[in-house]
Motif scaffolding. Structure first.
Motif, short mmCIF file in Angstrom:
data_model
loop_
_atom_site.label_atom_id
_atom_site.label_comp_id
_atom_site.label_asym_id
_atom_site.label_seq_id
_atom_site.Cartn_x
_atom_site.Cartn_y
_atom_site.Cartn_z
N LEU A 1 -5.02 -8.56 10.21
CA LEU A 1 -5.35 -7.46 9.31
C LEU A 1 -4.13 -6.69 8.83
O LEU A 1 -4.19 -6.02 7.79
CB LEU A 1 -6.31 -6.48 10.01
N TRP A 2 -3.03 -6.76 9.56
CA TRP A 2 -1.88 -5.92 9.25
C TRP A 2 -1.19 -6.33 7.94
O TRP A 2 -1.02 -7.52 7.68
CB TRP A 2 -0.87 -5.98 10.40
N PRO A 3 -0.79 -5.37 7.11
CA PRO A 3 -0.12 -5.68 5.85
C PRO A 3 1.36 -6.05 6.07
O PRO A 3 2.25 -5.21 5.93
CB PRO A 3 -0.27 -4.39 5.04
N VAL A 4 1.62 -7.28 6.44
CA VAL A 4 2.97 -7.74 6.73
C VAL A 4 3.68 -8.06 5.40
O VAL A 4 3.17 -8.84 4.59
CB VAL A 4 2.95 -8.99 7.63
N PRO A 5 4.86 -7.48 5.15
CA PRO A 5 5.55 -7.75 3.88
C PRO A 5 6.09 -9.17 3.82
O PRO A 5 6.37 -9.80 4.84
CB PRO A 5 6.69 -6.72 3.88
N THR A 6 6.24 -9.66 2.59
CA THR A 6 6.85 -10.97 2.35
C THR A 6 8.19 -10.77 1.66
O THR A 6 8.58 -9.64 1.30
CB THR A 6 5.96 -11.84 1.46
N ALA A 7 8.88 -11.87 1.43
CA ALA A 7 10.19 -11.80 0.78
C ALA A 7 10.10 -11.27 -0.64
O ALA A 7 11.11 -10.80 -1.21
CB ALA A 7 10.85 -13.18 0.79
#
Length: 487
Positions: free
Chosen positions: A227-233
């Protein structure tokens, strides 16, 4: 995700299963599973005597068949049955055939007292999911006689607790373990019953809840990564989310600092702080990356440390009113709760404790005291969610996340935080955390649930069984998030 189902839903699922099974098969499966659990506890603790306390319903039947099986396995078993009601006939026949000692539990029949006093395991089969809060006089006498050193196993739920988990009762079984058949019920997760259940053991008896409506949910640590909003490149500060914090006053400057640090601790693209110049300076001492000029905001955290009656806080109050007038998502905490009006365009999460929730309801014509809220927190939170058209995060030892009824969302509950978290500043940090998750694009329920979980898990780590400082908590947030995201 841990899920629980309301009693009518459970009954419907059981009825659907029984329509395709031989008569008595579900009870046989339940009794077999219960007996195996009790045998495991007896082996672990070196005991050999089992006493079942039996009511008139199906839970009593489950317990009777279980002790009959235990007697066949060589354990000394007894069953205490009601003096004024009929116990399960088939279960009684099975017990007598297996050599279980069956005694009346009436006030004039005292044989049961010595049996209960000598028990290594007491099986609570007095009441089931059709029961009401509290115990009848006869059953209350049985329960009061249970020795402290006996392992108490409740059948499906501790007798005397509210199956729907809404109403607390001082007269109930306090179990060391509750053996649940098929799926959890609200009593196992909600404040009114969870503490009485002890450890939970679920027995699969072949019930299919895949299409059933969930009543209560609890996120686990394993749910965070999904569920966590993990950033991408490809992300940058604006796609990751800018959270605006309007918090802290000259009377309570630390609230602004802790709200900002809470927000920063869970990975926003930017925190934009609005508040008195003295508080801005303090914020910059602790968080030089916080921006204090006006500009783009994607969600708000509002009200920490604010007294709406403070004449010196007029500019801060004005800033909060302006934020509430937008359609941006907002977390409304502390003093901003008095400024909130239902019907704003944006997603809204209100974060009161029990006293603040009572005030919110009373101001809007639903007279409630703090005691009323604490006696039935789910109902009070639901009343507020519907009346105020907002998600309610009712903070406490069991923190509840409740949506307006129109959303048709299960209640969520969290018990991850230690009691040491009941300290000044904890709510300020939580508001900042939830605000960041809203700014990252999460919906109200997930932002609130994840925020509460991470807040509680971090507090538990920082506390390590003793007192904690909220400043330590906010600094420990990044590590907690990293650990929860780790495969």
């Amino acid at each position: 995700m841990i899920r629980a189902y309301a009693v009518p839903t459970v009954r419907a699922v059981e009825d659907a299963a029984m329509a395709h099974l031989p008569e008595g098969e579900l009870m046989a499966r339940a009794a077999r599973g219960l007996a195996k659990v009790v045998r495991a506890r007896l082996k672990a603790n070196g005991g050999g005597q089992v006493v079942a306390l039996i009511g008139a319903g199906n839970n009593g039947g489950d317990a009777l068949y279980a002790v009959a099986r235990l007697a066949k396995w060589g354990y000394a078993c007894a069953a205490v049955i009601p003096a004024t009601a009929a116990a399960h006939a088939g279960g009684l026949r099975a017990c007598r055939k297996a050599g279980v000692l069956v005694v009346s539990g009436g006030s004039d029949d005292r044989e049961w007292v010595a049996l209960v006093d000598e028990a290594d395991v007491v099986i609570d089969g007095i009441a089931g999911i059709g029961g009401r809060p509290g115990l009848r006089t006869e059953a209350a006498a049985w329960v009061s006689a249970i020795p402290d050193d006996a392992w108490v196993v409740a059948v499906d739920l501790p007798s005397g607790t509210d199956p729907e988990g809404r109403i607390s009762s001082a007269r109930s079984v306090i179990a060391d373990e509750t053996v649940i058949f098929g799926a959890l019920k609200p009593v196992h997760l909600l404040p009114a019953g969870q503490a009485a259940c002890g450890q939970i053991t679920v027995i699969d008896i072949g019930l299919d809840f895949s299409a059933a409506q969930v009543s209560v949910e609890r996120l686990t640590r394993d749910d965070v990564a999904g569920l966590w909003p993990v950033p991408t490149a490809r992300d940058h500060k604006y796609t990751r989310g800018v959270v605006g914090v309007v918090a802290g006053t000259t009377a309570y400057p630390g609230a602004g600092v802790l709200a900002v640090l809470g927000a920063l601790g869970v990975g926003p693209g930017m925190v934009r702080y609005t508040g008195p110049s003295e508080v801005q300076a303090l914020v910059h001492q602790h968080a030089p990356e916080a921006v204090t000029t006006p500009g783009r905001v994607q969600a708000w955290a509002l009200g920490c440390g604010l007294d709406p009656g403070d004449s010196g806080a007029a500019r801060t109050i004005g800033s909060i009113r302006s934020a509430l007038a937008t359609a941006l998502p907002a977390v409304v905490d502390a003093g901003a709760l008095a400024l909130y009006e239902a019907g704003r365009a944006g997603v809204t999460i209100l974060t009161p404790h029990a006293g603040e929730l009572a005030t919110l309801l009373t101001r809007r014509g639903v007279s409630r005291t703090r005691d009323d809220v604490e006696a039935d927190p789910v109902t009070a939170a639901q009343e507020a969610a519907d009346l105020l058209d907002a998600h309610i995060v009712l903070k406490g030892a069991h923190t509840l996340i409740v949506a307006p009824s129109s959303f048709e969302e299960p209640v969520r509950v969290s018990t991850d935080a230690p009691a040491w978290l009941g300290t000044a500043g904890a709510g300020d940090a939580l508001a900042g955390i939830i605000g960041t998750l809203l700014a990252a694009g999460l919906g109200a329920r997930d932002a609130a649930s994840l925020g509460v979980l991470v807040h509680g898990v971090t507090a538990d780590r920082v506390s390590a069984g003793g007192p904690l400082r909220v400043l330590d908590l906010v600094h420990a947030l990044p590590r907690t998030v990293a650990e929860l995201l780790r495969p």
